[in-house]
Design an enzyme around this catalytic site. Structure first.
Site, mmCIF file in Angstrom:
data_model
loop_
_atom_site.group_PDB
_atom_site.id
_atom_site.type_symbol
_atom_site.label_atom_id
_atom_site.label_comp_id
_atom_site.label_asym_id
_atom_site.label_seq_id
_atom_site.Cartn_x
_atom_site.Cartn_y
_atom_site.Cartn_z
ATOM 1 N N SER A 185 0.949 -0.995 0.242
ATOM 2 C CA SER A 185 -0.104 0.017 -0.019
ATOM 3 C C SER A 185 1.010 1.231 0.158
ATOM 4 O O SER A 185 1.551 1.456 -0.787
ATOM 5 C CB SER A 185 -0.720 -0.057 1.121
ATOM 6 O OG SER A 185 -2.134 1.047 1.098
ATOM 7 N N GLU A 303 -9.115 -5.906 -4.092
ATOM 8 C CA GLU A 303 -8.611 -4.827 -3.138
ATOM 9 C C GLU A 303 -9.710 -4.091 -2.664
ATOM 10 O O GLU A 303 -9.631 -4.050 -1.696
ATOM 11 C CB GLU A 303 -7.773 -4.039 -4.142
ATOM 12 C CG GLU A 303 -6.268 -4.523 -4.732
ATOM 13 C CD GLU A 303 -5.286 -4.630 -3.774
ATOM 14 O OE1 GLU A 303 -5.402 -4.099 -2.593
ATOM 15 O OE2 GLU A 303 -4.168 -5.098 -4.338
ATOM 16 N N HIS A 393 -7.419 -5.723 -0.219
ATOM 17 C CA HIS A 393 -6.268 -5.146 0.220
ATOM 18 C C HIS A 393 -5.734 -5.654 1.642
ATOM 19 O O HIS A 393 -6.570 -5.768 2.651
ATOM 20 C CB HIS A 393 -6.630 -3.636 0.319
ATOM 21 C CG HIS A 393 -5.417 -2.653 0.437
ATOM 22 N ND1 HIS A 393 -4.690 -2.559 -0.725
ATOM 23 C CD2 HIS A 393 -5.101 -1.905 1.562
ATOM 24 C CE1 HIS A 393 -3.724 -1.605 -0.273
ATOM 25 N NE2 HIS A 393 -3.834 -1.392 0.851
#
Length: 470
Positions: A185, A303, A393
């Site tokens: 990320s 995600e 995610h």
């Protein structure tokens, strides 16, 4: 058993835990407060004697994630000013010259720390890698854009940590010439900036980017949240004025200003910006990775579900809000029609999530792979049963670190260990010799799809959709 290692700044005391030598909370730069606040990371003064490195060091000032993410990604919060610190896990303290991996955590540049149990480096050390994890300044302290302070201070912190690795890691059994940076990320976004930064040249040999696109913003875009905070605080948008504000009040204003932003939905937030120095001019238009740096990069299959599902956003999106979102993000009608046609039974929120995932994460990652001299691309596709998160995610992190027991809040208690074995083994192999075990990215666009019970290479998955973004 406690052990001592000599670094260039002084001795540090760690301990052996289950055969692994562990050092926690080693400072790599001066505390970024007082005279060093809103400044580039400052060099530490050497110390006499031996300093304890037995516990995780202070974390950067921050607030917890907002509900319900706070339950899925719990925060470590350790008080103290000396937050520019790192941790080392190593198989042995000898001259073994082992591969080194340096982990940069995510958290939208305002959350996270290296002390999160999911990031425990024991499995990497078990498998012959020296694992380093680090803290860096977050939020307005690290990424606020001011007219009277250097930009990208959190990124400069990361570079200072990599310089510490270059100068000291041989004393921990690591090879300073064989360093892999990896992150997820915001950590992956940071690595994209490190690829572009002349300040980071020569500090690493390989880079692995997990769900972090090469996203560089303008200084004006980066300064937007500072202006919102300044209005709330009633002070000018300068570093000098912000330094005079009580730290807790500053964090409250930061939380308020960023409350309506999200990685997929946009809005006020903190970013790495093109400053013409640390991040060179032209980086926003595209990053050309150095030819001598090999890449491993990819995304998770779904995600968007981390932000859309627990919050209920996926169910609140109807046909009207779907069309408004397409207009807001300037998604061409032909692309929206393609995604809808490929998912005739999907709800509008799910289609929008797929579009957002590809537009903001997957397509940019593939473009970076296209620009690299040597890249391997993956997709993590195993679906978590927890809260219908699916392949969301951050789900892959526990598999990369082989720390499934620490990640049950995301993956559940029955996450497949054979899949963790395969993913972790690939990251170790990439760090050791640059080949994670599947073909290099080329015109056939091979993607290693990690799933259970079977992982396999898929040539050009969903090519019609991803090609539409180019």
């Amino acid at each position: 058993m406690e052990i001592v290692v000599s670094t260039r700044l002084g001795g540090v005391r760690g301990r052996v835990e289950e055969g692994i030598a562990v050092f926690r909370g080693i400072p790599y730069a001066a505390a970024p407060f007082g005279k060093h606040r809103f400044a580039e990371p400052a060099a530490l003064e050497p110390w006499e004697g031996v300093r304890d490195a037995l516990e995780f060091g202070p974390t950067a000032p921050k607030r917890p994630y907002r509900p319900p993410l706070d339950e899925l990604i719990p925060e470590e919060d350790i008080p103290g000013d000396e937050c520019l610190n790192l941790n080392v896990w190593t198989p042995a303290l000898d001259d073994g010259r082992r591969p080194v991996m340096v982990w940069i955590h995510g958290g939208s540049f305002r959350n996270g720390s290296s002390g999160f149990p999911l990031y425990d480096g024991r499995a990497f050390a078990r498998d012959g890698v020296v694992l380093v994890s680090l803290n860096y300044r977050l939020g307005v302290e690290g990424f606020g854009v001011f007219p009277d302070a250097p930009d990208n201070r959190g990124l400069l912190d990361q570079i200072a940590a990599l310089e510490w690795v270059r100068d000291n890691i041989a004393s921990f059994g690591g090879d300073p010439g064989n360093v892999t940076v990896f992150g997820e990320s915001a950590g992956g976004i940071s690595i994209a900036a490190l690829l572009a930064s002349p300040r980071a040249r020569g500090l690493f040999k390989r880079a692995a980017m997990q769900s972090g696109p090469p996203q560089i913003m303008t200084r004006d875009e980066g300064a937007a949240i500072v202006k919102l905070m300044a209005e709330s605080l009633g002070v000018p948008p300068t570093a000098e004025a912000f330094a005079s504000v009580d730290r807790e009040r500053l964090l409250d204003a930061q939380a308020e200003a960023s409350a309506k932003g999200s990685p997929l939905g946009g809005g006020p937030g903190f970013f790495i910006v093109e400053d013409g120095q640390v991040v060179p001019s032209g980086a926003r238009e595209g990053i050309a990775p150095p030819e001598d740096v090999a890449l491993l990069l990819g995304t998770n299959r779904e995600e968007y579900r981390l932000w859309f599902v627990p919050t209920g956003v996926v169910d609140r999106i109807n046909r009207l809000t779907f069309r408004l979102a397409l207009l807001k993000f300037r998604v061409p009608g032909r692309i929206a029609r393609l995604y809808r046609a490929n998912r005739p039974d999907a709800a509008p929120g799910e289609v929008l999530g797929e579009i957002a995932t590809d537009m903001l994460l997957r397509a940019p990652a593939h473009r970076l792979a296209d620009a690299a001299a040597r890249a391997h691309v993956y997709e993590f596709a195993w679906r978590s049963p927890v809260r219908d998160l699916g392949a969301c995610h951050a789900l892959e992190i526990g598999f990369v670190f082989d720390t499934l027991a620490a990640g049950e809040q995301l993956a559940g208690p029955d996450a497949p260990q054979p899949l963790a074995d395969a993913v972790h083994r690939a990251w170790v192999a990439f760090a050791a010799h640059g080949d994670p075990g599947w073909p290099l990215w080329d015109e056939t666009r091979p993607v290693m799809t990690f799933d259970h019970p079977e992982s396999r290479v898929v040539p050009a998955p969903r090519h019609d959709e991803l090609q539409a973004w180019s």
